[in-house]
Scaffold this motif. Structure first.
Motif, PDB file in Angstrom:
ATOM      1  N   TYR A 382       0.841  -1.198   0.000  1.00  0.00           N
ATOM      2  CA  TYR A 382       0.000   0.000   0.000  1.00  0.00           C
ATOM      3  C   TYR A 382       0.878   1.250   0.000  1.00  0.00           C
ATOM      4  O   TYR A 382       0.629   2.204  -0.761  1.00  0.00           O
ATOM      5  CB  TYR A 382      -0.904   0.009   1.231  1.00  0.00           C
ATOM      6  N   ASP A 383       1.886   1.266   0.861  1.00  0.00           N
ATOM      7  CA  ASP A 383       2.741   2.448   0.965  1.00  0.00           C
ATOM      8  C   ASP A 383       3.411   2.754  -0.365  1.00  0.00           C
ATOM      9  O   ASP A 383       3.513   3.925  -0.772  1.00  0.00           O
ATOM     10  CB  ASP A 383       3.809   2.239   2.045  1.00  0.00           C
ATOM     11  N   GLN A 384       3.880   1.720  -1.039  1.00  0.00           N
ATOM     12  CA  GLN A 384       4.533   1.936  -2.333  1.00  0.00           C
ATOM     13  C   GLN A 384       3.548   2.445  -3.372  1.00  0.00           C
ATOM     14  O   GLN A 384       3.857   3.356  -4.144  1.00  0.00           O
ATOM     15  CB  GLN A 384       5.180   0.641  -2.820  1.00  0.00           C
ATOM     16  N   ALA A 385       2.344   1.874  -3.370  1.00  0.00           N
ATOM     17  CA  ALA A 385       1.362   2.237  -4.397  1.00  0.00           C
ATOM     18  C   ALA A 385       0.859   3.663  -4.220  1.00  0.00           C
ATOM     19  O   ALA A 385       0.695   4.405  -5.196  1.00  0.00           O
ATOM     20  CB  ALA A 385       0.192   1.257  -4.374  1.00  0.00           C
ATOM     21  N   ILE A 386       0.612   4.074  -2.974  1.00  0.00           N
ATOM     22  CA  ILE A 386      -0.039   5.371  -2.755  1.00  0.00           C
ATOM     23  C   ILE A 386       0.959   6.515  -2.636  1.00  0.00           C
ATOM     24  O   ILE A 386       0.554   7.668  -2.407  1.00  0.00           O
ATOM     25  CB  ILE A 386      -0.936   5.340  -1.501  1.00  0.00           C
ATOM     26  N   ALA A 387       2.251   6.222  -2.839  1.00  0.00           N
ATOM     27  CA  ALA A 387       3.246   7.296  -2.768  1.00  0.00           C
ATOM     28  C   ALA A 387       2.982   8.378  -3.803  1.00  0.00           C
ATOM     29  O   ALA A 387       3.357   9.538  -3.608  1.00  0.00           O
ATOM     30  CB  ALA A 387       4.650   6.711  -2.948  1.00  0.00           C
ATOM     31  N   ALA A 388       2.323   8.016  -4.907  1.00  0.00           N
ATOM     32  CA  ALA A 388       2.079   8.979  -5.984  1.00  0.00           C
ATOM     33  C   ALA A 388       0.937   9.934  -5.692  1.00  0.00           C
ATOM     34  O   ALA A 388       0.760  10.925  -6.412  1.00  0.00           O
ATOM     35  CB  ALA A 388       1.795   8.219  -7.287  1.00  0.00           C
ATOM     36  N   ILE A 389       0.165   9.673  -4.646  1.00  0.00           N
ATOM     37  CA  ILE A 389      -1.052  10.467  -4.427  1.00  0.00           C
ATOM     38  C   ILE A 389      -0.744  11.942  -4.236  1.00  0.00           C
ATOM     39  O   ILE A 389      -1.428  12.822  -4.783  1.00  0.00           O
ATOM     40  CB  ILE A 389      -1.838   9.900  -3.229  1.00  0.00           C
ATOM     41  N   ASP A 390       0.310  12.267  -3.476  1.00  0.00           N
ATOM     42  CA  ASP A 390       0.622  13.669  -3.207  1.00  0.00           C
ATOM     43  C   ASP A 390       1.092  14.407  -4.451  1.00  0.00           C
ATOM     44  O   ASP A 390       1.122  15.645  -4.473  1.00  0.00           O
ATOM     45  CB  ASP A 390       1.689  13.771  -2.121  1.00  0.00           C
ATOM     46  N   THR A 391       1.449  13.675  -5.498  1.00  0.00           N
ATOM     47  CA  THR A 391       1.864  14.301  -6.761  1.00  0.00           C
ATOM     48  C   THR A 391       0.675  14.854  -7.529  1.00  0.00           C
ATOM     49  O   THR A 391       0.818  15.778  -8.340  1.00  0.00           O
ATOM     50  CB  THR A 391       2.610  13.272  -7.633  1.00  0.00           C
ATOM     51  N   VAL A 392      -0.512  14.313  -7.274  1.00  0.00           N
ATOM     52  CA  VAL A 392      -1.713  14.681  -8.028  1.00  0.00           C
ATOM     53  C   VAL A 392      -2.370  15.912  -7.382  1.00  0.00           C
ATOM     54  O   VAL A 392      -2.666  15.899  -6.184  1.00  0.00           O
ATOM     55  CB  VAL A 392      -2.711  13.511  -8.059  1.00  0.00           C
ATOM     56  N   PRO A 393      -2.601  16.981  -8.137  1.00  0.00           N
ATOM     57  CA  PRO A 393      -3.258  18.160  -7.579  1.00  0.00           C
ATOM     58  C   PRO A 393      -4.708  17.867  -7.187  1.00  0.00           C
ATOM     59  O   PRO A 393      -5.338  16.943  -7.719  1.00  0.00           O
ATOM     60  CB  PRO A 393      -3.212  19.180  -8.723  1.00  0.00           C
ATOM     61  N   GLU A 394      -5.226  18.637  -6.259  1.00  0.00           N
ATOM     62  CA  GLU A 394      -6.628  18.507  -5.891  1.00  0.00           C
ATOM     63  C   GLU A 394      -7.516  18.796  -7.101  1.00  0.00           C
ATOM     64  O   GLU A 394      -7.141  19.540  -8.006  1.00  0.00           O
ATOM     65  CB  GLU A 394      -6.983  19.450  -4.747  1.00  0.00           C
ATOM     66  N   ARG A 395      -8.696  18.207  -7.081  1.00  0.00           N
ATOM     67  CA  ARG A 395      -9.724  18.396  -8.121  1.00  0.00           C
ATOM     68  C   ARG A 395      -9.339  17.760  -9.457  1.00  0.00           C
ATOM     69  O   ARG A 395     -10.032  17.968 -10.453  1.00  0.00           O
ATOM     70  CB  ARG A 395     -10.047  19.870  -8.343  1.00  0.00           C
TER      71      ARG A 395
END
Length: 529
Positions: A382-395
């Protein structure tokens, strides 16, 4: 062991032991930031919309959320007061952690009420607190079943104390609340309560008129039905819910014997097939001993309850109102009730009972250790997969593709609904949400996404899988509408031709997971060439 047989409590029969094993049952879930249950991240995305759609109107462009009375609102309601206090993620984790503990206390409380003391054999049922339906992330269902077990124990206790009038008064609102948590829990409570009342009423009539056997059973059946009427009010709520024009979904796949047998072998399915099947075998050995071993017997009360649940399991189709795995969810509880129905016969030595208790406790401990290690491994993925989330802007509007093999691997990746964490954390659109009117409070309404708007469009495979709606990864990458999305998130995808993403820009790579930005053509000012 019967009530009043011995005044001394053994170590596995004390309240301290029950509290200790209930707390111990939480251990696998303590470390993971997000409980690694297959569907849970998807539910968390819906909870975020539920809490945030009023203050973030752009969510209404993608999702329709409407409160209504349905029999599937357990955690959806609990997070309303909890999330503002501790945050959504922690609120969900605390509720999920409570489910195994409540399941353990419910099973042991039922065993105590029926047998008078907790029999040593009951400890073998405790690993079923982490049954396959729970691992799948059916959290409202699992919560309702855990509560139903404790309510059944309360029902038995009030019947034993002859507080039936007070019980009838209390269980009218209680049954309605349980139905709101999840319909399944209410239905199982009704089956268990009726079977227990049938035995209780028969025994009352047998003692008063031992010669009238058949007539006694008939009158017991009628009286048991009357005594269970306080549990019947949710039937009205069920009719109102399922008769609305907004409700969809078929009920189908009856008597699929191959899958019914599979669900029984999978009741403890987690990661290691040999370990899980060997554990199920232990349960069947214990149940078999109840038939052949002269030192162990079945309680008539819980034995009948297990038979009633087994009959319901046989009669349930695989899909009910469009919701799959209906029969699978009941399988672990059929076995759990059957196991706690066992008890040592009168006259069995303390040493013999203690040996059974040690073996049962060891079985629980080994399963708990295995689940803890398994969850730590899932947590790393999970940690490896969701590391990209903060790269994506809101909305942002994100189409996600999670790799899956056609073959049903014993150990799921449990990443199928991880894309919903973009919705939960970044208020972004994700294409993994379920969209079935009447099944949950939220549906997807994003026409521009066309066939990539909701579950199961997020699942891709290397080839087309027979009997599945998943797309091959090549088809998904070629066909998804570029103008409807800002980003493409590939999570452990199958191998694909790089030419399929030549119009996308790779902005992040985490192991085998890839995050692309969809390139937009430059817009020229009006009047220029």
């Amino acid at each position: 062991m019967t009530r009043g047989q011995d005044t001394a409590l053994h170590w596995w029969q004390t309240r301290g032991f029950v509290v200790a094993v209930a707390i111990a049952s939480m251990i696998p879930l303590l470390w993971p930031e997000i409980p690694p249950l297959v569907d849970l991240p998807g539910h968390m995305g819906r909870y975020r919309v539920q809490l945030a759609i009023g203050e973030n109107p752009w969510l209404s462009q993608w999702y329709n959320f409407q409160w209504q009375m349905i029999g599937n609102l357990g955690i959806d309601l609990l997070i309303v007061p909890l999330a503002p206090l501790v945050g959504l993620q922690l609120a969900v984790k605390l509720i999920v952690i409570a489910i195994p503990a409540l399941t353990v206390t419910g099973l042991l409380w039922i065993a105590r009420e029926v047998h008078g003391r907790i029999p040593a054999t009951a400890l073998f049922a405790l690993p079923l607190a982490y049954s396959y339906p729970f691992q799948f992330g059916f959290v409202n269902f699992a919560l309702s079943m855990a509560i139903a077990l404790n309510l059944f124990a309360l029902w038995l206790r009030m019947g034993r104390l002859r507080r039936t009038r007070l019980r009838a008064f209390l269980f009218v609102p209680i049954s309605c609340l349980l139905w709101i948590c999840h319909t399944f829990g209410w239905g199982v409570l009704g089956v268990l309560a009726f079977s227990a009342e049938l035995i209780r009423q028969h025994d009352i009539r047998r003692d008063s008129d031992p010669k009238s056997w058949a007539h006694g059973w008939f009158r017991a059946f009628v009286q048991a039905g009357v005594n269970c009427l306080p549990l019947a009010l949710p039937m009205v709520m069920m009719v109102v819910w399922r008769s609305g024009d907004h409700v969809g979904g078929k009920t189908q796949d009856w008597f699929n014997w191959r899958w019914k047998m599979n669900w029984i072998t999978m009741v403890l399915r987690d990661r290691w097939m040999a370990f899980d099947i060997a554990s199920v075998t232990v349960l069947f050995v214990i149940l078999f001993r109840g038939v052949r071993d002269q030192t162990i017997e079945y309680s008539r009360n819980l034995g009948l309850s297990a038979l009633f649940l087994a009959a319901v399991y046989v009669l349930l189709p695989r899909i009910v109102f469009g919701s799959a795995y209906a029969d699978m969810r009941l399988a672990p509880f059929v076995l759990a009730i059957a196991v706690i129905a066992l008890r040592p016969r009168h006259g069995v030595s303390l040493r013999g009972a203690a040996v059974l208790a040690v073996l049962g406790f060891a079985f629980f401990g080994v399963r708990l250790a295995g689940t803890t290690v398994s969850y730590l491994i899932y947590d790393r993925s999970y940690d490896q997969a969701i590391a990209a989330i903060d790269t994506v802007p809101e909305r942002s509007r994100v189409v996600s593709f999670v790799g899956r093999r056609c073959r049903d691997d014993w150990a799921y990746s449990r990443l199928e609904h991880v894309p919903a964490l973009l919705l939960e954390r970044r208020l972004a659109f994700t294409n993994d949400q379920w969209s079935m009117a009447g099944a949950q409070l939220m549906t997807t309404q994003y026409p521009a996404a066309r066939g990539f708007a909701h579950d199961p469009s997020e699942i891709v495979s290397d080839i087309r899988c027979r009997g599945q709606f998943w797309r091959p990864v090549a088809m998904a990458l070629e066909k998804f509408p570029r103008d409807a999305f800002d980003y493409v998130w590939l999570i452990h995808p199958p191998k694909f031709d790089p030419a399929l993403v030549r119009d996308l820009t790779l902005i992040r790579r985490d192991g085998t997971s890839l995050l692309y930005r969809v390139n937009r053509p430059a817009v020229r000012p009006a009047g220029t060439e």
